[in-house]
Scaffold this active site. Structure first.
Site, short mmCIF file in Angstrom:
data_model
loop_
_atom_site.label_atom_id
_atom_site.label_comp_id
_atom_site.label_asym_id
_atom_site.label_seq_id
_atom_site.Cartn_x
_atom_site.Cartn_y
_atom_site.Cartn_z
N LYS A 221 9.44 -13.42 -2.87
CA LYS A 221 9.65 -12.66 -1.42
C LYS A 221 9.81 -13.88 -0.37
O LYS A 221 9.17 -14.79 -0.52
CB LYS A 221 8.65 -11.64 -1.09
N ARG A 255 5.03 -7.20 -11.02
CA ARG A 255 6.66 -6.72 -10.92
C ARG A 255 7.07 -8.18 -10.46
O ARG A 255 7.42 -8.73 -9.32
CB ARG A 255 6.79 -5.63 -9.84
C1 9MG Z 1 11.31 -1.79 -5.49
N1 9MG Z 1 10.54 -2.75 -5.15
C2 9MG Z 1 10.84 -3.82 -4.37
N2 9MG Z 1 9.69 -4.66 -4.13
C3 9MG Z 1 8.75 -3.86 -4.57
C4 9MG Z 1 7.22 -4.10 -4.59
O1 9MG Z 1 6.59 -5.19 -3.83
N3 9MG Z 1 6.60 -3.16 -5.09
C5 9MG Z 1 7.23 -2.01 -5.76
N4 9MG Z 1 6.39 -1.03 -6.56
N5 9MG Z 1 8.38 -1.78 -5.85
C6 9MG Z 1 9.25 -2.69 -5.12
#
Ligand code: 9MG
Length: 277
Positions: A221, A255
């Site tokens: 990010k 994630r």
């Molecule tokens: C779909 N998506 C994109 N960034 C995300 C994040 O930080 N958390 C979650 N749960 N979904 C995300």
């Protein structure tokens, strides 16, 4: 703590890796990479081989400024992808969507949980999730993807995100969702400045106070680009450092785009936490 998914039970006592599978032409880091069936299958197999715990399938980009996708198009992107994963594996699948119709179709096609960046606020989403009875991830976002990074403002980002979670958990429980099926995600980069994001990462453990497992999406990010000066394709080291900071504060699901590298980093975290050491 165990999470009961339809195709597996996931042990949340150690951090688990959720692999990102964007079947979109315009996601911020991997947009357009997995739109052909061959590229898609290769990426799925790569994640499975690395030991991914959950694959998160998304058909609509949520990056700042992204265009919205119509229902038919989102369904066309995600349903065949879920069916493909299900043909080759029983790995848990999460559907990254805010649309109730996509939630229902994805679960019917073999998905096991819902990841909603809109925290089930769309009309019909709470009802769909409650009827489907699967685990859900409620993510915090200030504003909406198109404009959320224009001027994010908080007096106290942590307290305000916590307040949002309290309200959404109450709405979920009132709709019939079981609390043990709710993940919380502070939503790094969703209507937050770099400063807000690092305040949340530094004090991530405060988000455990509501008793729900934490899911953290921080991979590649822009907050990492802001401190390393690196473009998105060179943020692996920054992403791993951020994942380690989150795991050390007890984040249960991470994630990420880079599954194999993240699993290695988390193994090192776990080895330092073994009781006999
Ligand atoms: C779909 N998506 C994109 N960034 C995300 C994040 O930080 N958390 C979650 N749960 N979904 C995300």
């Amino acid at each position: 703590m165990d999470l009961n998914l339809r195709h597996k039970i996931l042990n949340l006592d150690c951090p688990q890796v959720m692999g990102i599978l964007n079947v979109t032409p315009d996601s911020f880091s991997d947009g357009g990479c997995f739109v052909t069936p061959d590229a898609l299958q290769l990426q799925i197999e790569k994640m499975l081989q690395a030991g991914v715990a959950i694959i998160d399938v998304g058909g609509e980009s949520t990056r700042p400024g992204a265009q919205q996708v119509g229902l038919a198009e989102e369904l066309e992107r995600v349903v065949p992808c879920i069916e493909l994963i299900r043909r080759i594996s029983d790995v848990p699948i999460s559907i990254d969507t805010s649309k109730p119709e996509v939630m229902r179709a994805a679960i019917a096609a073999g998905a096991d949980m819902i990841n909603d960046v809109n925290a089930l606020r769309a009309e019909g989403a709470l009802k769909a999730a409650a009827e489907l009875g699967v685990p859900v991830c409620l993510m915090h976002m200030q504003g909406e993807p198109k404009t959320m990074q224009q001027q994010p403002e908080y007096t106290d980002v942590i307290q305000q995100v916590l307040g949002f979670f309290v309200e959404r958990i109450a709405a979920c429980e009132a709709a019939g969702l079981a609390r043990e099926n709710i993940f919380l995600d502070p939503g790094f980069g969703f209507g937050k400045t770099v400063e807000h994001n690092f305040q949340m990462l530094k004090k991530l453990e405060l988000f455990h106070s509501l008793g729900c497992p934490l899911l953290v999406g921080i991979s590649r990010k822009s907050m990492l680009g802001a401190v390393t000066g690196k473009p998105v394709e060179q943020r692996l080291a920054g992403s791993l450092a951020a994942v380690v900071v989150a795991a050390l504060q007890g984040a249960q699901v991470l994630r990420v785009h880079d599954v194999a590298e993240t699993i290695d980093a988390l193994r090192v975290v776990q080895a330092t936490q073994m009781e006999e050491r």
